[in-house]
Design a protein around this motif. Structure first.
Motif, PDB file in Angstrom:
ATOM      1  N   SER A   1     -13.972  24.820  -0.559  1.00 55.45           N
ATOM      2  CA  SER A   1     -14.274  23.410  -0.340  1.00 55.45           C
ATOM      3  C   SER A   1     -14.536  22.654  -1.630  1.00 55.45           C
ATOM      4  CB  SER A   1     -15.489  23.275   0.592  1.00 55.45           C
ATOM      5  OG  SER A   1     -16.641  23.808  -0.028  1.00 55.45           O
ATOM      6  N   ARG A   2     -14.663  23.348  -2.759  1.00 51.43           N
ATOM      7  CA  ARG A   2     -14.964  22.690  -4.012  1.00 51.43           C
ATOM      8  C   ARG A   2     -13.695  22.147  -4.656  1.00 51.43           C
ATOM      9  NH1 ARG A   2     -18.929  27.308  -6.605  1.00 51.43           N
ATOM     10  NH2 ARG A   2     -20.543  27.266  -4.994  1.00 51.43           N
ATOM     11  N   ALA A   3     -13.849  21.048  -5.392  1.00 46.59           N
ATOM     12  CA  ALA A   3     -12.678  20.460  -6.037  1.00 46.59           C
ATOM     13  C   ALA A   3     -12.203  21.342  -7.187  1.00 46.59           C
ATOM     14  CB  ALA A   3     -13.011  19.069  -6.541  1.00 46.59           C
ATOM     15  N   GLY A   4     -13.093  21.637  -8.130  1.00 46.02           N
ATOM     16  CA  GLY A   4     -12.735  22.516  -9.232  1.00 46.02           C
ATOM     17  C   GLY A   4     -11.822  21.844 -10.248  1.00 46.02           C
ATOM     18  N   HIS A   5     -11.484  22.587 -11.276  1.00 49.84           N
ATOM     19  CA  HIS A   5     -10.612  22.132 -12.347  1.00 49.84           C
ATOM     20  C   HIS A   5      -9.170  22.051 -11.847  1.00 49.84           C
ATOM     21  CE1 HIS A   5      -8.575  21.917 -16.191  1.00 49.84           C
ATOM     22  NE2 HIS A   5      -7.961  23.055 -15.953  1.00 49.84           N
ATOM     23  N   THR A   6      -8.499  20.962 -12.178  1.00 48.15           N
ATOM     24  CA  THR A   6      -7.087  20.814 -11.828  1.00 48.15           C
ATOM     25  C   THR A   6      -6.233  21.395 -12.949  1.00 48.15           C
ATOM     26  OG1 THR A   6      -7.493  18.818 -10.524  1.00 48.15           O
ATOM     27  CG2 THR A   6      -5.239  19.181 -11.282  1.00 48.15           C
TER      28      THR A   6
END
Length: 256
Positions: A9-14
């Motif tokens: 569910s986390r966005a994180g690094h793209t």
């Protein structure tokens, strides 16, 4: 490694296009357990997804299924090694989507990580190919320094898996023998245990390569429950033996 939906569910690094290239090139060198294309790796947005890629004709074949799951574990170990060298701390969730049975692991990165010399050494080892030559007994201090053996054992230790030095298995009464090596033992059997065994195998292999050793695997005999039980007695371990990593030295190292 963790199990559960929070990481998903986390966005994180793209991941940038350059980073995607690094990850994609590295995973091509993961151990394949004798299969042509055992995994499918997708890098998109902030996620790296690793899925089984078993042809329909092989589905249901115990040996192919088992080797394919182990190979995807090897792929995960290489992906996380590359993520660390890119300067990120990998966060992994296993079997996180019940609607996608083929998806075995998802990796995201939320925290920066300064690559250590060990990280760099293991990443370089991904691309090193050495011909396995002379098998060394990990229990013989003259053949393999204990400090080197222990470093490989530590590298292969992951949650629910351990790497155990074992002596040779002597062939007798129509039972096959086996070289001495490092036995990968998991807490449980089944798909998860096989996947974790692949992670432990690849991590130990990369460590061995970085330390100047060669390696080869013995996997096929472990397909039978009878052989796995025999190895439990031989190694005196609790858990499920999944495979053997045989260490050796290349001809150039041997001559030196």
């Amino acid at each position: 490694m963790t199990v559960g939906p929070p990481v998903l569910s986390r966005a994180g690094h793209t991941w940038s296009e350059q980073e995607k290239g690094v990850l994609s090139r590295a995973v091509l060198h993961a151990h394949r357990c004798g299969l042509a294309e055992p995994w499918n790796v997708r890098v998109h947005g902030h996620r790296v997804e690793i899925a089984e890629n078993l042809p329909p004709a092989l589905r249901g074949h115990a040996g192919a299924d088992r080797n394919g799951v182990i190979a995807t574990g090897c792929a995960l170990a290489v992906v996380t090694s590359a993520v660390r060298v890119l300067g990120w701390a990998p966060e992994t969730v296993l079997f996180g989507d019940p609607d996608r049975a083929e998806l075995v692991a998802t990796v995201v990165a939320n925290r920066r990580h300064r690559p250590s010399p060990a990280d760099v050494g293991r990443y370089r080892a991904v691309f090193e190919q050495r011909r396995h030559h002379r098998t060394v007994d990990p229990g013989d201090p003259e053949a393999l320094p204990p400090a080197v053996r222990d470093a490989v054992v530590r590298a292969g230790a992951v949650a629910d898996a351990q790497v155990v030095p074992v002596p040779a298995v002597v062939a007798a009464h129509r039972k096959r023998g086996m070289d001495p090596g490092l036995l990968v033992v998991t807490a449980t059997d089944g798909r998860r245990g096989q996947f974790v065994a692949g992670v432990a195998l690849q991590r130990a292999w990369l460590s061995a390569t970085a330390l100047g050793l060669t390696a080869a695997t013995v996997i096929e005999p472990f397909e039978t429950r009878e052989f796995r039980q025999r190895m439990v007695r031989h190694a005196r371990v609790d858990g499920s033996p999944q495979l053997l990593l045989v260490l050796g030295r290349s001809p150039s190292t041997t001559e030196a």
